[in-house]
Design a protein around this motif. Structure first.
Motif, PDB file in Angstrom:
ATOM      1  N   SER A   4       0.835  -1.194   0.000  1.00 15.50           N
ATOM      2  CA  SER A   4       0.000   0.000   0.000  1.00 15.50           C
ATOM      3  C   SER A   4       0.872   1.247   0.000  1.00 15.50           C
ATOM      4  CB  SER A   4      -0.918   0.010   1.228  1.00 15.50           C
ATOM      5  OG  SER A   4      -1.851  -1.044   1.171  1.00 15.50           O
ATOM      6  N   ILE A   5       0.321   2.313  -0.508  1.00 20.75           N
ATOM      7  CA  ILE A   5       1.024   3.588  -0.524  1.00 20.75           C
ATOM      8  C   ILE A   5       0.395   4.525   0.503  1.00 20.75           C
ATOM      9  CG2 ILE A   5       1.760   3.396  -2.929  1.00 20.75           C
ATOM     10  CD1 ILE A   5      -0.583   5.145  -3.717  1.00 20.75           C
ATOM     11  N   TRP A   8      -1.489  12.062   1.661  1.00 20.31           N
ATOM     12  CA  TRP A   8      -2.221  12.977   2.506  1.00 20.31           C
ATOM     13  C   TRP A   8      -3.081  13.895   1.635  1.00 20.31           C
ATOM     14  CZ3 TRP A   8       2.844  11.609   2.945  1.00 20.31           C
ATOM     15  CH2 TRP A   8       3.213  10.948   4.132  1.00 20.31           C
ATOM     16  N   GLU A   9      -3.884  14.716   2.295  1.00 17.12           N
ATOM     17  CA  GLU A   9      -4.741  15.668   1.576  1.00 17.12           C
ATOM     18  C   GLU A   9      -3.911  16.602   0.703  1.00 17.12           C
ATOM     19  OE1 GLU A   9      -7.430  19.289   3.147  1.00 17.12           O
ATOM     20  OE2 GLU A   9      -8.147  17.296   3.748  1.00 17.12           O
ATOM     21  N   LYS A  10      -2.783  17.069   1.248  1.00 14.95           N
ATOM     22  CA  LYS A  10      -1.930  17.971   0.481  1.00 14.95           C
ATOM     23  C   LYS A  10      -1.315  17.256  -0.716  1.00 14.95           C
ATOM     24  CE  LYS A  10      -1.320  21.624   1.445  1.00 14.95           C
ATOM     25  NZ  LYS A  10      -1.990  22.890   1.006  1.00 14.95           N
ATOM     26  N   THR A  11      -1.080  15.940  -0.592  1.00 17.37           N
ATOM     27  CA  THR A  11      -0.589  15.156  -1.727  1.00 17.37           C
ATOM     28  C   THR A  11      -1.575  15.230  -2.884  1.00 17.37           C
ATOM     29  OG1 THR A  11       0.356  13.582  -0.126  1.00 17.37           O
ATOM     30  CG2 THR A  11       0.303  12.901  -2.449  1.00 17.37           C
ATOM     31  N   TYR A  88     -10.349  13.826  -4.564  1.00 18.60           N
ATOM     32  CA  TYR A  88      -9.746  12.960  -3.550  1.00 18.60           C
ATOM     33  C   TYR A  88      -8.925  11.855  -4.216  1.00 18.60           C
ATOM     34  CZ  TYR A  88     -13.733   9.876  -4.664  1.00 18.60           C
ATOM     35  OH  TYR A  88     -14.649   9.095  -5.314  1.00 18.60           O
ATOM     36  N   GLY A  89      -8.118  11.184  -3.413  1.00 23.59           N
ATOM     37  CA  GLY A  89      -7.240  10.146  -3.929  1.00 23.59           C
ATOM     38  C   GLY A  89      -7.814   8.756  -3.732  1.00 23.59           C
ATOM     39  N   ASP A  90      -7.477   7.874  -4.659  1.00 23.85           N
ATOM     40  CA  ASP A  90      -7.930   6.488  -4.600  1.00 23.85           C
ATOM     41  C   ASP A  90      -6.752   5.588  -4.981  1.00 23.85           C
ATOM     42  OD1 ASP A  90      -9.613   4.246  -4.456  1.00 23.85           O
ATOM     43  OD2 ASP A  90     -10.084   4.365  -6.594  1.00 23.85           O
ATOM     44  N   GLU A  91      -6.447   4.617  -4.145  1.00 25.68           N
ATOM     45  CA  GLU A  91      -5.342   3.713  -4.439  1.00 25.68           C
ATOM     46  C   GLU A  91      -5.793   2.630  -5.416  1.00 25.68           C
ATOM     47  OE1 GLU A  91      -2.678   0.362  -2.163  1.00 25.68           O
ATOM     48  OE2 GLU A  91      -3.059   2.248  -1.096  1.00 25.68           O
ATOM     49  N   VAL A  92      -5.082   2.499  -6.518  1.00 27.05           N
ATOM     50  CA  VAL A  92      -5.393   1.486  -7.529  1.00 27.05           C
ATOM     51  C   VAL A  92      -4.115   0.749  -7.895  1.00 27.05           C
ATOM     52  CG1 VAL A  92      -7.330   2.807  -8.485  1.00 27.05           C
ATOM     53  CG2 VAL A  92      -5.031   3.151  -9.403  1.00 27.05           C
ATOM     54  N   SER A  93      -4.273  -0.429  -8.507  1.00 26.87           N
ATOM     55  CA  SER A  93      -3.122  -1.189  -8.989  1.00 26.87           C
ATOM     56  C   SER A  93      -2.944  -0.931 -10.469  1.00 26.87           C
ATOM     57  CB  SER A  93      -3.342  -2.685  -8.746  1.00 26.87           C
ATOM     58  OG  SER A  93      -3.392  -2.966  -7.364  1.00 26.87           O
ATOM     59  N   GLU A  95      -2.207  -1.441 -14.299  1.00 31.48           N
ATOM     60  CA  GLU A  95      -2.613  -2.535 -15.178  1.00 31.48           C
ATOM     61  C   GLU A  95      -1.460  -3.508 -15.408  1.00 31.48           C
ATOM     62  OE1 GLU A  95      -4.836  -3.136 -19.499  1.00 31.48           O
ATOM     63  OE2 GLU A  95      -4.222  -1.147 -18.822  1.00 31.48           O
ATOM     64  N   ASN A  96      -1.755  -4.791 -15.279  1.00 34.18           N
ATOM     65  CA  ASN A  96      -0.804  -5.888 -15.493  1.00 34.18           C
ATOM     66  C   ASN A  96       0.306  -5.949 -14.449  1.00 34.18           C
ATOM     67  OD1 ASN A  96      -2.175  -6.643 -17.876  1.00 34.18           O
ATOM     68  ND2 ASN A  96      -1.000  -5.130 -19.053  1.00 34.18           N
ATOM     69  N   THR A  97       0.174  -5.182 -13.368  1.00 33.04           N
ATOM     70  CA  THR A  97       1.152  -5.243 -12.292  1.00 33.04           C
ATOM     71  C   THR A  97       0.417  -5.217 -10.963  1.00 33.04           C
ATOM     72  OG1 THR A  97       1.480  -2.884 -11.871  1.00 33.04           O
ATOM     73  CG2 THR A  97       2.706  -3.849 -13.721  1.00 33.04           C
ATOM     74  N   ARG A  98       1.154  -5.441  -9.892  1.00 33.98           N
ATOM     75  CA  ARG A  98       0.583  -5.312  -8.559  1.00 33.98           C
ATOM     76  C   ARG A  98       1.051  -4.030  -7.888  1.00 33.98           C
ATOM     77  NH1 ARG A  98       0.634 -11.275  -5.642  1.00 33.98           N
ATOM     78  NH2 ARG A  98      -0.719 -12.346  -7.146  1.00 33.98           N
ATOM     79  N   LYS A  99       1.704  -3.171  -8.645  1.00 36.52           N
ATOM     80  CA  LYS A  99       2.226  -1.939  -8.084  1.00 36.52           C
ATOM     81  C   LYS A  99       1.101  -0.938  -7.866  1.00 36.52           C
ATOM     82  CE  LYS A  99       5.622   1.713  -8.948  1.00 36.52           C
ATOM     83  NZ  LYS A  99       6.630   2.241  -9.916  1.00 36.52           N
ATOM     84  N   PRO A 100       0.927  -0.467  -6.641  1.00 33.10           N
ATOM     85  CA  PRO A 100      -0.155   0.498  -6.372  1.00 33.10           C
ATOM     86  C   PRO A 100       0.218   1.897  -6.855  1.00 33.10           C
ATOM     87  CG  PRO A 100       1.098   0.121  -4.379  1.00 33.10           C
ATOM     88  CD  PRO A 100       1.679  -0.813  -5.420  1.00 33.10           C
TER      89      PRO A 100
END
Length: 206
Positions: A4-5, A8-11, A88-93, A95-100
């Motif tokens: 996971s990554i 923050w809000e400022k990010t 807002y931010g959303d963590e996704v993987s 495509e074709n990798t498991r890197k978030p």
């Protein structure tokens, strides 16, 4: 295993500027009370946006606490919020990798309509007259902020973004826009708890 990554809000705010800079001539926020309220960006050819940045979808519910009655605000303003977004931010993987990676999502504030692609928010700008009318009505539903210095401040961390054909894109904080353009002040006493009946008043001519 996917890692996971952390962000923050400022990010989210910085990422928004970086990601949309390829679509528009984006400038850093204006700063300093010595700047003129328009600095060219609130001129007659400008369209205005109100954007509030949140860390993630889970943080959106905290917005409701800023209102005396969120449901009433949504009912009255939900049909007129096309220029008012939460990003807002959303963590996704990837495509074709498991890197978030971090994906930004923009939704209209009350009606919850997603802007796709992200840069489409700049097509939703409102005229200054309509923007200011919406902002005044929005403030009527907001709770006064006991953390303020006494002069303003619901949504102090929101951004007013001006899109000008001649001057590109610039931003100021919502609190600065209220002070310099709408001349809003709060009459609350810092020693008192915020009262639900308190609303902003106009100071000086509009």
């Amino acid at each position: 295993m996917t890692t996971s990554i952390t962000w923050w809000e400022k990010t989210v705010e910085y990422a928004f500027v970086l990601q949309t800079a390829t679509f528009v001539d984006f400038a850093a926020p204006l700063a300093g009370v010595e700047e003129r309220a328009g600095d060219g960006i609130f001129a007659s050819d400008s369209k205005l946006l109100l954007i509030e940045f949140k860390r993630s979808f889970d943080a959106l519910s905290s917005e409701q606490k800023k209102f005396v009655n969120f449901e009433q605000a949504a009912e009255k303003l939900g049909d007129y919020d096309a220029h008012h977004f939460i990003v807002y931010g959303d963590e996704v993987s990837e495509e074709n990798t498991r890197k978030p990676s971090l994906r930004l999502v923009a939704r209209t504030y009350f009606s919850g309509k997603e802007s796709e692609p992200l840069s489409a928010v700049f097509d939703a700008g409102s005229s200054k007259e309509n923007f200011d009318n919406y902002l005044r009505e929005l403030l009527e539903f907001k709770r006064s902020d006991g953390r303020s210095s006494g002069t303003i401040s619901p949504s102090a961390y929101a951004s007013v973004i001006g899109i000008s054909k001649s001057r590109g894109v610039k931003t100021v904080s919502m609190s600065e826009y209220l002070q310099r353009v709408l001349k809003y002040e709060y009459t609350m006493e810092l020693s008192q708890a915020p009262a639900q009946s308190e609303t902003p008043r106009m100071g000086g001519p509009f």
